[in-house]
Design an enzyme around this catalytic site. Structure first.
Site, PDB file in Angstrom:
ATOM      1  N   ASP A 171     -10.857 -17.477   6.051  1.00 12.85           N
ATOM      2  CA  ASP A 171     -11.063 -16.778   4.808  1.00 12.85           C
ATOM      3  C   ASP A 171     -11.502 -15.453   5.148  1.00 12.85           C
ATOM      4  O   ASP A 171     -12.312 -15.112   5.820  1.00 12.85           O
ATOM      5  CB  ASP A 171     -12.296 -17.381   4.193  1.00 12.85           C
ATOM      6  CG  ASP A 171     -11.895 -18.819   3.498  1.00 12.85           C
ATOM      7  OD1 ASP A 171     -11.041 -19.094   2.840  1.00 12.85           O
ATOM      8  OD2 ASP A 171     -12.697 -19.635   3.991  1.00 12.85           O
TER       9      ASP A 171
ATOM     10  N   MET B 174      -8.390 -12.580   1.100  1.00 16.04           N
ATOM     11  CA  MET B 174      -9.389 -11.987  -0.103  1.00 16.04           C
ATOM     12  C   MET B 174      -9.392 -10.696  -0.017  1.00 16.04           C
ATOM     13  O   MET B 174     -10.824 -10.161   0.029  1.00 16.04           O
ATOM     14  CB  MET B 174     -10.387 -12.948  -0.456  1.00 16.04           C
ATOM     15  CG  MET B 174     -10.300 -14.369  -0.794  1.00 16.04           C
ATOM     16  SD  MET B 174     -11.592 -15.494  -0.556  1.00 16.04           S
ATOM     17  CE  MET B 174     -11.318 -16.005   1.225  1.00 16.04           C
TER      18      MET B 174
ATOM     19  N   HIS C 107      -6.324 -17.111   4.469  1.00 20.76           N
ATOM     20  CA  HIS C 107      -6.560 -16.773   3.202  1.00 20.76           C
ATOM     21  C   HIS C 107      -7.304 -15.451   3.007  1.00 20.76           C
ATOM     22  O   HIS C 107      -8.317 -15.262   3.042  1.00 20.76           O
ATOM     23  CB  HIS C 107      -7.359 -18.032   2.547  1.00 20.76           C
ATOM     24  CG  HIS C 107      -7.764 -17.604   1.044  1.00 20.76           C
ATOM     25  ND1 HIS C 107      -8.955 -18.450   0.492  1.00 20.76           N
ATOM     26  CD2 HIS C 107      -7.448 -17.044   0.184  1.00 20.76           C
ATOM     27  CE1 HIS C 107      -9.216 -18.270  -0.671  1.00 20.76           C
ATOM     28  NE2 HIS C 107      -8.244 -17.281  -1.056  1.00 20.76           N
TER      29      HIS C 107
ATOM     30  N   SER D  43     -12.067 -25.035   6.527  1.00 23.12           N
ATOM     31  CA  SER D  43     -12.596 -23.720   6.451  1.00 23.12           C
ATOM     32  C   SER D  43     -13.708 -23.217   7.663  1.00 23.12           C
ATOM     33  O   SER D  43     -14.755 -24.105   7.360  1.00 23.12           O
ATOM     34  CB  SER D  43     -12.913 -23.355   5.119  1.00 23.12           C
ATOM     35  OG  SER D  43     -13.621 -22.049   5.017  1.00 23.12           O
TER      36      SER D  43
ATOM     37  N   MET E 156      -7.887 -21.716  -6.413  1.00 24.94           N
ATOM     38  CA  MET E 156      -9.128 -21.939  -6.159  1.00 24.94           C
ATOM     39  C   MET E 156      -9.824 -22.771  -7.317  1.00 24.94           C
ATOM     40  O   MET E 156      -9.721 -22.489  -8.326  1.00 24.94           O
ATOM     41  CB  MET E 156      -9.550 -20.364  -6.472  1.00 24.94           C
ATOM     42  CG  MET E 156      -9.169 -19.275  -5.298  1.00 24.94           C
ATOM     43  SD  MET E 156      -9.909 -19.635  -3.559  1.00 24.94           S
ATOM     44  CE  MET E 156     -11.574 -19.917  -3.794  1.00 24.94           C
TER      45      MET E 156
ATOM     46  N   MET F 224     -12.474 -11.669   3.908  1.00 23.05           N
ATOM     47  CA  MET F 224     -13.029 -11.242   2.619  1.00 23.05           C
ATOM     48  C   MET F 224     -13.292  -9.654   2.987  1.00 23.05           C
ATOM     49  O   MET F 224     -13.733  -9.232   4.305  1.00 23.05           O
ATOM     50  CB  MET F 224     -14.229 -11.810   2.347  1.00 23.05           C
ATOM     51  CG  MET F 224     -13.897 -13.226   1.969  1.00 23.05           C
ATOM     52  SD  MET F 224     -15.634 -14.103   1.693  1.00 23.05           S
ATOM     53  CE  MET F 224     -15.198 -15.912   1.481  1.00 23.05           C
TER      54      MET F 224
ATOM     55  N   HIS G 262      -8.511 -23.192   8.600  1.00 26.94           N
ATOM     56  CA  HIS G 262      -8.449 -22.285   7.286  1.00 26.94           C
ATOM     57  C   HIS G 262      -9.324 -20.964   7.478  1.00 26.94           C
ATOM     58  O   HIS G 262     -10.657 -21.297   7.760  1.00 26.94           O
ATOM     59  CB  HIS G 262      -8.765 -22.901   5.965  1.00 26.94           C
ATOM     60  CG  HIS G 262      -8.787 -22.263   4.834  1.00 26.94           C
ATOM     61  ND1 HIS G 262      -7.738 -22.070   3.956  1.00 26.94           N
ATOM     62  CD2 HIS G 262      -9.659 -21.559   4.128  1.00 26.94           C
ATOM     63  CE1 HIS G 262      -7.820 -21.445   2.890  1.00 26.94           C
ATOM     64  NE2 HIS G 262      -9.205 -21.155   2.712  1.00 26.94           N
TER      65      HIS G 262
ATOM     66  N   ASP H 252      -8.914 -25.124  -3.034  1.00 26.57           N
ATOM     67  CA  ASP H 252      -9.805 -24.528  -2.182  1.00 26.57           C
ATOM     68  C   ASP H 252     -11.387 -24.284  -3.015  1.00 26.57           C
ATOM     69  O   ASP H 252     -11.162 -23.360  -3.671  1.00 26.57           O
ATOM     70  CB  ASP H 252      -9.177 -23.283  -1.397  1.00 26.57           C
ATOM     71  CG  ASP H 252     -10.196 -22.485  -0.636  1.00 26.57           C
ATOM     72  OD1 ASP H 252     -11.187 -23.026  -0.213  1.00 26.57           O
ATOM     73  OD2 ASP H 252      -9.709 -21.270  -0.075  1.00 26.57           O
TER      74      ASP H 252
HETATM   75  C1  DX5 Z   1     -14.219 -19.427  -0.746  1.00 27.49           C
HETATM   76  C2  DX5 Z   1     -13.344 -19.819   0.302  1.00 27.49           C
HETATM   77  C3  DX5 Z   1     -13.299 -21.121   0.670  1.00 27.49           C
HETATM   78  C4  DX5 Z   1     -14.284 -21.796   1.189  1.00 27.49           C
HETATM   79  C5  DX5 Z   1     -14.441 -22.941   0.873  1.00 27.49           C
HETATM   80  O1  DX5 Z   1     -13.981 -18.195  -1.176  1.00 27.49           O
HETATM   81  O2  DX5 Z   1     -11.819 -19.337   0.051  1.00 27.49           O
HETATM   82  O3  DX5 Z   1     -12.086 -21.424   1.449  1.00 27.49           O
HETATM   83  O4  DX5 Z   1     -14.689 -21.575   2.461  1.00 27.49           O
HETATM   84  O5  DX5 Z   1     -15.616 -23.444   1.164  1.00 27.49           O
HETATM   85  P1  DX5 Z   1     -16.278 -24.946   0.718  1.00 27.49           P
HETATM   86  O6  DX5 Z   1     -15.549 -25.848   0.981  1.00 27.49           O
HETATM   87  O7  DX5 Z   1     -17.649 -24.573   1.195  1.00 27.49           O
HETATM   88  O8  DX5 Z   1     -16.602 -24.696  -1.139  1.00 27.49           O
HETATM   89 ZN    ZN Z   2     -10.397 -20.169   1.445  1.00 30.11          ZN
END
Ligand code: DX5
Ligand code: ZN
Length: 213
Positions: free
Chosen positions: A34, A67, A65, A7, A136, A36, A32, A174
């Site tokens: 993310d 969100m 991913h 990520s 998650m 948001m 990956h 994740d």
């Molecule tokens: C959180 C993300 C993750 C995040 C994981 O909402 O979906 O992908 O980057 O991060 P770590 O490995 O730092 O917990």
């Molecule tokens: Zn993620």
């Protein structure tokens, strides 16, 4: 040996190309991303212009991913940017089967993500249309949070569902993944572990990736 998806959320965004090159040269399975929106989760990460910059530097498959609310407004754009695996949250898609079929129709692999508070049982009908299920293991929104131990049980339940229904989707975990929980996660049935903070806070990110494979 398991698969690792790195990520970029915890990387230094001033040096995204360097982070991509590190992942390109690693044994990670995918990158990956993310996304948001500040509505579904209490944080805003990055959007299309930044993904476009990442795509120019990425050699590994990109796994996004989302969100974000109403993700279906943008599936075509993700496809055009080169996303291969597109994962949407169960909690954001009232017509989940349609969403998954649309993602596949566009030529991407379709994933469903579940918040920690959402039980695996809600997937019973939709999972036939999924190539991946993302569990998650922290509440989504931020990197660097503490891993939730309830996750192991959910992975086991998902493995059972996959077996009972003779399906072949991948199980991705994740949030809060590191070298103290990776072995147990693979043993529970995870196929892919996402790691952000653990990799980017390590002195040697390549070694950190190897340590959780
Ligand atoms: C959180 C993300 C993750 C995040 C994981 O909402 O979906 O992908 O980057 O991060 P770590 O490995 O730092 O917990
Ligand atoms: Zn993620």
């Amino acid at each position: 040996m398991g698969k690792v998806s790195v990520s970029l959320l915890s990387s230094d965004f001033g040096y995204l190309a360097d982070a991509c090159r590190m992942v390109n040269g690693s044994r990670a399975w995918s990158l990956h991303l993310d996304v948001m929106d500040g509505v579904f989760v209490p944080n805003i990460s990055y959007g299309f212009p930044v993904i476009e910059a990442i795509a120019r530097n990425a050699e590994k498959p990109m796994d996004a991913h989302l969100m974000t609310v109403e993700p279906s407004r943008y599936y075509q754009q993700y496809k055009d940017l080169g996303i291969e695996w597109l994962t949407v949250h169960y909690e954001t898609c009232p017509h989940l089967n349609r969403d998954l079929q649309e993602i596949r129709r566009l030529g991407m692999k379709a994933g469903i993500a579940l918040n920690p508070s959402t039980p695996v049982s809600v997937l019973e009908q939709a999972v036939h249309y999924a190539d991946l299920v993302l569990i998650m293991s922290v509440n989504p929104g931020f990197g660097g949070q503490v891993f939730l131990k309830e996750t192991y049980k959910k992975i086991q339940q998902l493995c059972l569902l996959r077996k009972e229904q003779h399906l072949g989707f991948m199980i991705q975990v994740d949030g809060g993944v590191n070298d103290t929980n990776s072995d147990e996660l693979y043993r529970a049935g995870a196929d892919i572990l996402v790691a952000g903070n653990y990799v980017f806070s390590a002195k040697e990110p390549l070694a950190a990736i190897n340590a959780i494979m």
